[in-house]
Scaffold this motif. Structure first.
Motif, short mmCIF file in Angstrom:
data_model
loop_
_atom_site.label_atom_id
_atom_site.label_comp_id
_atom_site.label_asym_id
_atom_site.label_seq_id
_atom_site.Cartn_x
_atom_site.Cartn_y
_atom_site.Cartn_z
N ARG A 1 19.13 -5.37 65.24
CA ARG A 1 20.18 -4.37 65.02
C ARG A 1 21.18 -4.37 66.18
N HIS B 1 24.89 -5.38 65.16
CA HIS B 1 25.88 -4.31 65.21
C HIS B 1 27.00 -4.64 66.19
N GLY C 1 21.14 -4.33 54.88
CA GLY C 1 21.09 -2.88 55.09
C GLY C 1 21.10 -2.53 56.57
N LEU C 2 20.35 -3.29 57.35
CA LEU C 2 20.31 -3.10 58.80
C LEU C 2 21.69 -3.37 59.40
N TYR D 1 24.70 -3.12 58.00
CA TYR D 1 25.72 -2.13 57.67
C TYR D 1 25.36 -0.70 58.05
N SER D 2 24.13 -0.43 58.46
CA SER D 2 23.75 0.96 58.75
C SER D 2 24.63 1.55 59.85
N GLY D 3 25.20 2.70 59.53
CA GLY D 3 26.03 3.41 60.50
C GLY D 3 27.43 2.86 60.69
#
Length: 159
Positions: free
Chosen positions: A54, A58, A82-83, A85-87
């Protein structure tokens, strides 16, 4: 009889369509203790790997233009998207990380204290080299500071 024959045809059609498409070339295995160690790249194997992934993804994502971000994510394994795009919010992107130090500082902020962000970044680069096409990785690298591009290319050659 018709139901059994219909079910058999559906199953055969599914097997015929699957072919090699569903085979994973380089699977990501996140299982504790499988190989008898509890740390990889200085990170606790089970609990630390998703956080390290992540942190690097990110930081990369936030540095990429929105279009490139989407193109890159399309090649990631489904569980990682999913990881990735999270946040995320596309407002104010891409962030201007102008140096290798700024990139590593941002990665390091998301890692446990004392974890080497360069070592983690190299490890994640090795994973990406196995899952994303060379052309897409070339497009992604173009968006990073020169020193990070050099580290990425060096890491890719040695994986």
């Amino acid at each position: 009889m018709k139901k059994v024959l219909g079910l058999a045809l559906v199953l055969l059609a599914g097997i015929a369509q699957a072919g090699d498409y569903t085979r994973t070339r380089y699977p990501l295995v996140l299982a504790p203790g499988v190989l008898g160690f509890d740390k990889v790249l200085g990170i606790e194997y089970w609990y630390g790997i998703p956080g390290a992934l992540r942190a690097v993804l990110h930081t990369m994502r936030d540095r990429l233009p929105v279009k490139e971000c989407a193109e890159f994510s399309a090649q990631l394994p489904m569980m990682i998207i999913g990881l990735y795009y999270s946040g995320w919010t596309p407002v104010g992107k891409p962030e201007k990380l102008r140096s290798m130090d700024e990139f590593l500082e941002k990665v390091g902020e998301q890692l446990p204290q004392g974890t080497d962000p360069l070592r983690v970044t190299r490890g994640i680069i090795r994973v990406l080299e196995r899952h994303v096409t060379p052309g897409e990785l070339k497009d992604v690298r173009r968006n990073f500071p020169e020193k990070l591009r050099e580290v990425w290319e060096e890491t890719a050659r040695t994986h």
